[in-house]
Motif scaffolding. Structure first.
Motif, PDB file in Angstrom:
ATOM      1  N   LEU A 162       6.591   0.334 -14.406  1.00 25.23           N
ATOM      2  CA  LEU A 162       6.542   1.799 -14.331  1.00 25.23           C
ATOM      3  C   LEU A 162       5.301   2.335 -15.029  1.00 25.23           C
ATOM      4  CD1 LEU A 162       7.714   4.580 -13.697  1.00 25.23           C
ATOM      5  CD2 LEU A 162       9.146   4.357 -15.753  1.00 25.23           C
ATOM      6  N   MET A 163       4.959   1.767 -16.173  1.00 17.74           N
ATOM      7  CA  MET A 163       3.753   2.202 -16.884  1.00 17.74           C
ATOM      8  C   MET A 163       2.501   1.881 -16.074  1.00 17.74           C
ATOM      9  SD  MET A 163       4.551   1.457 -20.919  1.00 17.74           S
ATOM     10  CE  MET A 163       5.088  -0.251 -20.715  1.00 17.74           C
ATOM     11  N   HIS A 205       0.811  -1.226   0.000  1.00 20.78           N
ATOM     12  CA  HIS A 205       0.000   0.000   0.000  1.00 20.78           C
ATOM     13  C   HIS A 205       0.840   1.271   0.000  1.00 20.78           C
ATOM     14  CE1 HIS A 205      -3.088   2.916   0.969  1.00 20.78           C
ATOM     15  NE2 HIS A 205      -2.434   3.261   2.066  1.00 20.78           N
ATOM     16  N   HIS A 206       1.884   1.317   0.816  1.00 20.62           N
ATOM     17  CA  HIS A 206       2.649   2.549   0.975  1.00 20.62           C
ATOM     18  C   HIS A 206       3.715   2.713  -0.109  1.00 20.62           C
ATOM     19  CE1 HIS A 206       1.232   2.300   5.265  1.00 20.62           C
ATOM     20  NE2 HIS A 206       1.013   3.572   4.994  1.00 20.62           N
ATOM     21  N   PHE A 207       3.957   3.973  -0.466  1.00 23.78           N
ATOM     22  CA  PHE A 207       5.075   4.281  -1.354  1.00 23.78           C
ATOM     23  C   PHE A 207       6.396   3.945  -0.660  1.00 23.78           C
ATOM     24  CE2 PHE A 207       1.801   7.355  -2.742  1.00 23.78           C
ATOM     25  CZ  PHE A 207       1.756   7.067  -4.096  1.00 23.78           C
ATOM     26  N   ILE A 208       7.396   3.586  -1.456  1.00 24.40           N
ATOM     27  CA  ILE A 208       8.717   3.352  -0.887  1.00 24.40           C
ATOM     28  C   ILE A 208       9.247   4.632  -0.254  1.00 24.40           C
ATOM     29  CG2 ILE A 208      11.111   2.693  -1.380  1.00 24.40           C
ATOM     30  CD1 ILE A 208      10.048   1.075  -3.766  1.00 24.40           C
ATOM     31  N   SER A 209       9.029   5.753  -0.925  1.00 23.22           N
ATOM     32  CA  SER A 209       9.548   7.037  -0.453  1.00 23.22           C
ATOM     33  C   SER A 209       9.038   7.418   0.926  1.00 23.22           C
ATOM     34  CB  SER A 209       9.182   8.143  -1.449  1.00 23.22           C
ATOM     35  OG  SER A 209       9.792   7.920  -2.698  1.00 23.22           O
ATOM     36  N   ASN A 210       7.870   6.886   1.307  1.00 19.29           N
ATOM     37  CA  ASN A 210       7.336   7.202   2.631  1.00 19.29           C
ATOM     38  C   ASN A 210       8.305   6.811   3.739  1.00 19.29           C
ATOM     39  OD1 ASN A 210       5.091   7.990   1.249  1.00 19.29           O
ATOM     40  ND2 ASN A 210       3.715   6.442   2.097  1.00 19.29           N
ATOM     41  N   PHE A 233       3.286  -2.179  -7.101  1.00 26.60           N
ATOM     42  CA  PHE A 233       3.698  -1.843  -8.460  1.00 26.60           C
ATOM     43  C   PHE A 233       4.968  -0.997  -8.459  1.00 26.60           C
ATOM     44  CE2 PHE A 233      -0.654  -3.095  -9.485  1.00 26.60           C
ATOM     45  CZ  PHE A 233      -0.450  -3.807 -10.667  1.00 26.60           C
ATOM     46  N   GLU A 234       5.123  -0.129  -7.455  1.00 23.28           N
ATOM     47  CA  GLU A 234       6.355   0.655  -7.381  1.00 23.28           C
ATOM     48  C   GLU A 234       7.550  -0.258  -7.144  1.00 23.28           C
ATOM     49  OE1 GLU A 234       7.955   4.770  -5.370  1.00 23.28           O
ATOM     50  OE2 GLU A 234       6.692   3.460  -4.142  1.00 23.28           O
ATOM     51  N   ARG A 235       7.374  -1.252  -6.320  1.00 21.56           N
ATOM     52  CA  ARG A 235       8.462  -2.202  -6.082  1.00 21.56           C
ATOM     53  C   ARG A 235       8.747  -3.043  -7.318  1.00 21.56           C
ATOM     54  NH1 ARG A 235       6.546  -0.755  -1.272  1.00 21.56           N
ATOM     55  NH2 ARG A 235       8.147  -0.593   0.359  1.00 21.56           N
ATOM     56  N   GLY A 236       7.722  -3.228  -8.146  1.00 19.09           N
ATOM     57  CA  GLY A 236       7.935  -3.933  -9.401  1.00 19.09           C
ATOM     58  C   GLY A 236       8.843  -3.176 -10.350  1.00 19.09           C
ATOM     59  N   ILE A 237       8.982  -1.872 -10.129  1.00 25.32           N
ATOM     60  CA  ILE A 237       9.882  -1.060 -10.949  1.00 25.32           C
ATOM     61  C   ILE A 237      11.328  -1.258 -10.509  1.00 25.32           C
ATOM     62  CG2 ILE A 237      10.476   1.281 -11.677  1.00 25.32           C
ATOM     63  CD1 ILE A 237       7.600   2.099 -10.921  1.00 25.32           C
TER      64      ILE A 237
END
Length: 214
Positions: free
Chosen positions: A172-173, A41-46, A190-194
């Motif tokens: 990324l898409m 759920h959370h962004f990595i940047s968090n 999905f961000e981690r998939g990048i």
């Protein structure tokens, strides 16, 4: 002998790149307990924002934000060090790979120096850094994979590195689509998939370089 040491140094640096990122992420996420940090759920940047605050529809509270930001800052530099130490590449490929690694390193530094939230005036810098982590990292994986014969790594690993890079760009898409739609469904996954595929690729490629004999 110097070539062997340099190749092993390149392998060690590539392994360190992924290792630094994953270690920093695990430590920072483990400290985020109220409520627990979610990898899906959370962004990595968090993880790089201490908080507590709410940004982009997510509650953020990362007690060890400094650890994550240090990881962001260092992992790209480690990848750049590994690329610089690679041997066996002709000039054009060497420069293409080095330029891509420089973009990745600068992106990691921007993300680490300018934590991502919408209330501290650094969102644009952070967003630029994130793109430089997302795109060049995957391109670098593809470039290393395509140069497998020159680097002395197996064709199978070369193909895997190319696939990892393509998978990251496809992710990324998908990530961008979810972000624009404001759905927020599995955005962290999905961000981690990048990022995860090319980091894993760096670690495997680094290990192969270290194992390679003369």
């Amino acid at each position: 002998m110097n070539d062997i040491k340099q190749r092993r140094g390149a392998g060690t640096a590539l392994i360190a790149s992924g290792g630094i990122f994953f270690t920093a992420e695990v430590i920072a996420a483990a400290a985020w307990t109220d409520p627990p940090y979610s990898y899906t759920h959370h962004f990595i940047s968090n993880l790089g924002v201490h908080g507590p605050l709410t940004a982009f529809g997510q509650f953020i509270y990362s007690p060890l934000a400094t650890v994550m930001n240090t990881g962001f800052f260092l992992f790209g530099l480690a990848a750049l060090s590994g690329v610089v130490m690679l041997r066996g590449l002709p000039g054009r490929r060497r420069w293409a790979m080095a330029a891509t690694a420089v973009l990745l390193a600068v992106g990691g530094m921007l993300v680490g120096v300018f934590p991502g939230s919408d209330d501290n005036g650094t969102t644009d810098y952070h967003g630029l850094g994130a793109l430089m982590v997302f795109i060049p990292g995957n391109v670098l994986s593809i470039l290393i994979g395509r140069a497998h014969q020159l680097l002395g790594i197996s064709p199978r690993l070369g193909r895997a590195l190319v696939v990892f890079g393509i998978l990251g760009l496809v992710s990324l898409m998908a990530f961008g689509t979810i972000l624009v739609s404001d759905a927020g469904v599995l955005i962290g996954l999905f961000e981690r998939g990048i990022i995860y595929p090319y980091l894993i690729g760096f670690i495997i490629a680094g290990a192969a370089l270290r194992r390679r004999r003369a």
